[in-house]
Structures are given as structure tokens and as C-alpha cells.
Motif scaffolding. Structure first.
Motif, PDB file in Angstrom:
ATOM      1  N   HIS A 123       0.859  -1.184   0.000  1.00  0.00           N
ATOM      2  CA  HIS A 123       0.000   0.000   0.000  1.00  0.00           C
ATOM      3  C   HIS A 123       0.895   1.234   0.000  1.00  0.00           C
ATOM      4  CE1 HIS A 123      -3.549   2.479   1.183  1.00  0.00           C
ATOM      5  NE2 HIS A 123      -2.590   3.223   1.708  1.00  0.00           N
ATOM      6  N   VAL A 124       0.569   2.190  -0.876  1.00  0.00           N
ATOM      7  CA  VAL A 124       1.362   3.415  -0.985  1.00  0.00           C
ATOM      8  C   VAL A 124       0.438   4.624  -0.876  1.00  0.00           C
ATOM      9  CG1 VAL A 124       3.039   4.698  -2.341  1.00  0.00           C
ATOM     10  CG2 VAL A 124       2.938   2.217  -2.540  1.00  0.00           C
ATOM     11  N   ASP A 125       0.770   5.537   0.039  1.00  0.00           N
ATOM     12  CA  ASP A 125       0.063   6.809   0.190  1.00  0.00           C
ATOM     13  C   ASP A 125       0.976   7.954  -0.219  1.00  0.00           C
ATOM     14  OD1 ASP A 125      -2.464   6.020   1.570  1.00  0.00           O
ATOM     15  OD2 ASP A 125      -1.098   5.385   3.162  1.00  0.00           O
ATOM     16  N   VAL A 126       0.364   9.042  -0.663  1.00  0.00           N
ATOM     17  CA  VAL A 126       1.094  10.286  -0.900  1.00  0.00           C
ATOM     18  C   VAL A 126       0.373  11.405  -0.163  1.00  0.00           C
ATOM     19  CG1 VAL A 126       1.841  11.982  -2.608  1.00  0.00           C
ATOM     20  CG2 VAL A 126       2.009   9.542  -3.128  1.00  0.00           C
ATOM     21  N   PHE A 127       1.139  12.225   0.552  1.00  0.00           N
ATOM     22  CA  PHE A 127       0.603  13.363   1.292  1.00  0.00           C
ATOM     23  C   PHE A 127       1.262  14.640   0.787  1.00  0.00           C
ATOM     24  CE2 PHE A 127       0.523   9.651   3.975  1.00  0.00           C
ATOM     25  CZ  PHE A 127      -0.744   9.661   4.532  1.00  0.00           C
TER      26      PHE A 127
END
Length: 324
Positions: A123-127
Motif C-alpha cells: 500500500h502506498v500513500d502520498v501526502f
């Protein structure tokens, strides 16, 4: 840089994008990108020059073993679900990383344990400025920069409908590498029909778990295939339908004679078998695996099929590219 090395898009039927309804789970819409992969095989990489802001203590799994990278300009990238024993020991807060530096391997850890047996993924998030944003555009572009694929078929991932209702299949999200264009769309439906064009409608007469295959071709001769998994419920019967996913490894650098391991992770399904797409078929346990080698280069679609506990149709498909 793409966050997974040696990866091939849609080498697993488990892949959730921003805003997608997460299948077979509590009703919620996904944030970030889920990239399905057989665990402990593929390297997780720093997408840019970065500083580690958060990581689990070595040997002490917690939650989903989050690793948070500050990539500058107010942007942070967060990775989840790596297994603790694969995360490099130097991945600690304040550590500087170069673009492409290995962080660990894709895994299956959630809530502190290796619990994602059926749906292992990264799982990859970007903020940006502390707020989550969709990483999909960035990772699609980085995929084409990292890998040489000419075109990516996008059948839609997962779909949900009821018997007797019209379901719309939409392949317009498919994308070609800059400099070429998609010129042909073709849907191969579960009932044997072949429909030309990016969009078509299907009505299901019975509940089940159906794979609808999309073929796309480009002006310069490129071709790719993908399949959407459509879950069909019976509106007057409160019951689960068969569920699960299919994965294979390695996803890339497959040549004639290369052993390819297929994982079936199906629930409430019996009589499962796999058609490898080259004319050969074998039995496979609903929750098991099998290894197969292809004799010739080509683009293949492997199909795992079975029967639900109430007689439902079950099929899942994954595309396998064998290089010369």
C-alpha cells in the motif's frame, strides 16, 4: 521511480486505486494505491531522494509496518504492509535515501502480524502539506518511466452488481505510452461473446464471480490484456458469493522455461482448476499454488475457475507476458 522493482502492472487480481470500493471488506472507499504481489519477493524502492521520517523498530512489527519518507516540497510518501524481517535495518528516522534505494520487500503485515494471506500487497500513500492526495497519476507516469511496457489495459479492477441489472464495462482508462495510441478495444465476455469497442453492457442472470477480459492494441502493434472481476449478488437472497484473488510470481523477466508460480486464494469455491493460456490445464487447490513454465514467448491469459458452494460461476484471470 516506481515504488516496486521488477513489477508488472496487474500481475495480481488484487489492486485497489484511489476512491475504489475495497472488495469483500467493510464498506469503505480506498485512499492510496494497493499493488498486489506475492510477499517477500519484490523490492520496495524509494521513489525519489528522501529522508526517512518514520519506520518500525527493527524486529518489532507494529500496525502495518509503516515507512514514511519526506521527498521534499511538502510531499511525503508512505509505504505499508512490508514484513518486518525484510525492512532494511538502516531504514531509521533521519536516514537519507537516494532515489531507487531498497527499503524492504512487499509483504503481508497488518495489525502487527502476517495476516494478509489472501491479499498480500504494498500500500502506498502520498501526502502534500499533510493531506492525502491520489498517487495514481504519479505512479502511472513513473511506471512508464521505469518499465518498457507499450500499453496498459485497464478493465476496471472490481465491479459489483445484482442479477438482472445492467452492468457497464468500461475500458477507457486504458493508457498507452506517450508517443503511441490505442486503436482497438475488444471485450471477451464470460459467455463467449466478443464485443468491439471500449464500452459494453452485460446483464447477469445468476450470481457469481465473473472475469471479463479486455484486449487493447496500439497503432504500433502493442497489445495488452486485463480482466475485471465482477461480483454478482442475488437481490432476494442474503448470502456471500465466492471471493478471493489470484497472484503470480515472478511478474517480469519471464522467458520460455522460466518457472512461474501461481497462487490461488479463493474462499467458498470447489473444483478449482487453472488454464494457463497455452492449451494446458491443471488442478489447483482453492487456497493453493502451482508452478508452470511456458514453452514459447507470447502474451498469455491464465484463468482460475471453479464452482461456488451454491453452484455459482467462478473465474479469475491474470495476464502473463513471456519475453523472448
Amino acid at each position: 521511480m516506481f515504488p516496486i522493482g521488477n513489477y508488472r502492472w496487474r500481475s495480481s487480481t488484487y489492486q485497489n486505486t484511489w476512491g475504489a470500493q475495497v472488495p469483500f471488506n467493510t464498506y469503505y472507499y480506498h485512499r492510496g494505491e494497493d499493488l498486489g504481489a506475492v510477499p517477500d519477493r519484490l523490492p520496495v524502492l524509494a521513489v525519489a531522494d528522501a529522508t526517512v521520517r518514520k519506520s518500525p523498530e527493527p524486529g518489532q512489527p507494529v500496525d502495518s509496518n509503516y515507512v514514511l519518507l519526506d521527498v521534499g516540497h511538502g510531499v511525503a510518501v508512505r509505504y505499508a504492509h512490508m514484513n518486518i524481517d525484510t525492512i532494511r535495518p538502516h531504514i531509521r528516522p533521519h536516514q537519507r535515501l537516494d532515489r531507487g534505494s531498497p527499503i524492504g520487500l512487499t509483504g503481508q503485515t497488518c495489525d502487527g502480524s502476517k495476516s494478509q494471506h489472501d491479499d498480500p500487497h504494498l500500500h502506498v500513500d502520498v501526502f502534500r502539506g499533510g493531506s492525502p492526495i491520489s498517487p495514481y497519476p504519479m505512479y502511472l507516469e513513473s511506471y512508464f518511466r521505469t518499465y518498457t511496457d507499450t500499453v496498459l489495459a485497464m478493465a476496471g479492477g472490481f465491479g459489483y452488481t445484482l442479477t438482472g441489472h445492467t452492468y457497464r464495462l468500461d475500458g477507457t482508462r486504458s493508457v498507452a505510452r506517450p508517443g503511441t495510441a490505442i486503436v482497438d478495444y475488444e471485450w471477451h465476455l464470460h459467455d463467449g461473446q466478443v464485443v468491439h469497442g471500449p464500452i459494453t453492457n452485460v446483464v447477469y442472470g445468476k450470481p457469481g464471480y465473473f472475469a471479463e477480459e479486455l484486449v487493447v492494441r496500439t497503432a504500433d502493434g502493442g497489445e495488452d490484456r486485463d480482466a475485471i472481476s465482477v461480483v454478482v449478488y442475488e437481490p432476494t437472497v442474503r448470502s456471500d458469493v465466492p471471493r478471493g484473488w489470484v497472484h503470480y510470481s515472478p511478474p517480469r523477466a519471464i522467458h520460455p522455461g522460466t518457472p512461474v508460480e501461481f497462487w490461488s486464494r479463493l474462499r467458498d469455491v470447489v473444483g478449482t482448476a487453472i488454464e494457463f493460456g497455452d492449451g494446458t490445464t491443471a488442478d489447483i487447490a482453492p487456497n493453493g499454488g502451482i508452478t508452470h513454465s511456458y514453452d514459447r514467448a507470447g502474451l498469455y491469459v491464465a484463468t482460475v475457475h471453479g464452482v461456488g458452494l451454491r453452484g455459482e460461476h467462478v473465474s479469475l484471470k491474470v495476464r502473463v507476458r513471456v519475453e523472448s
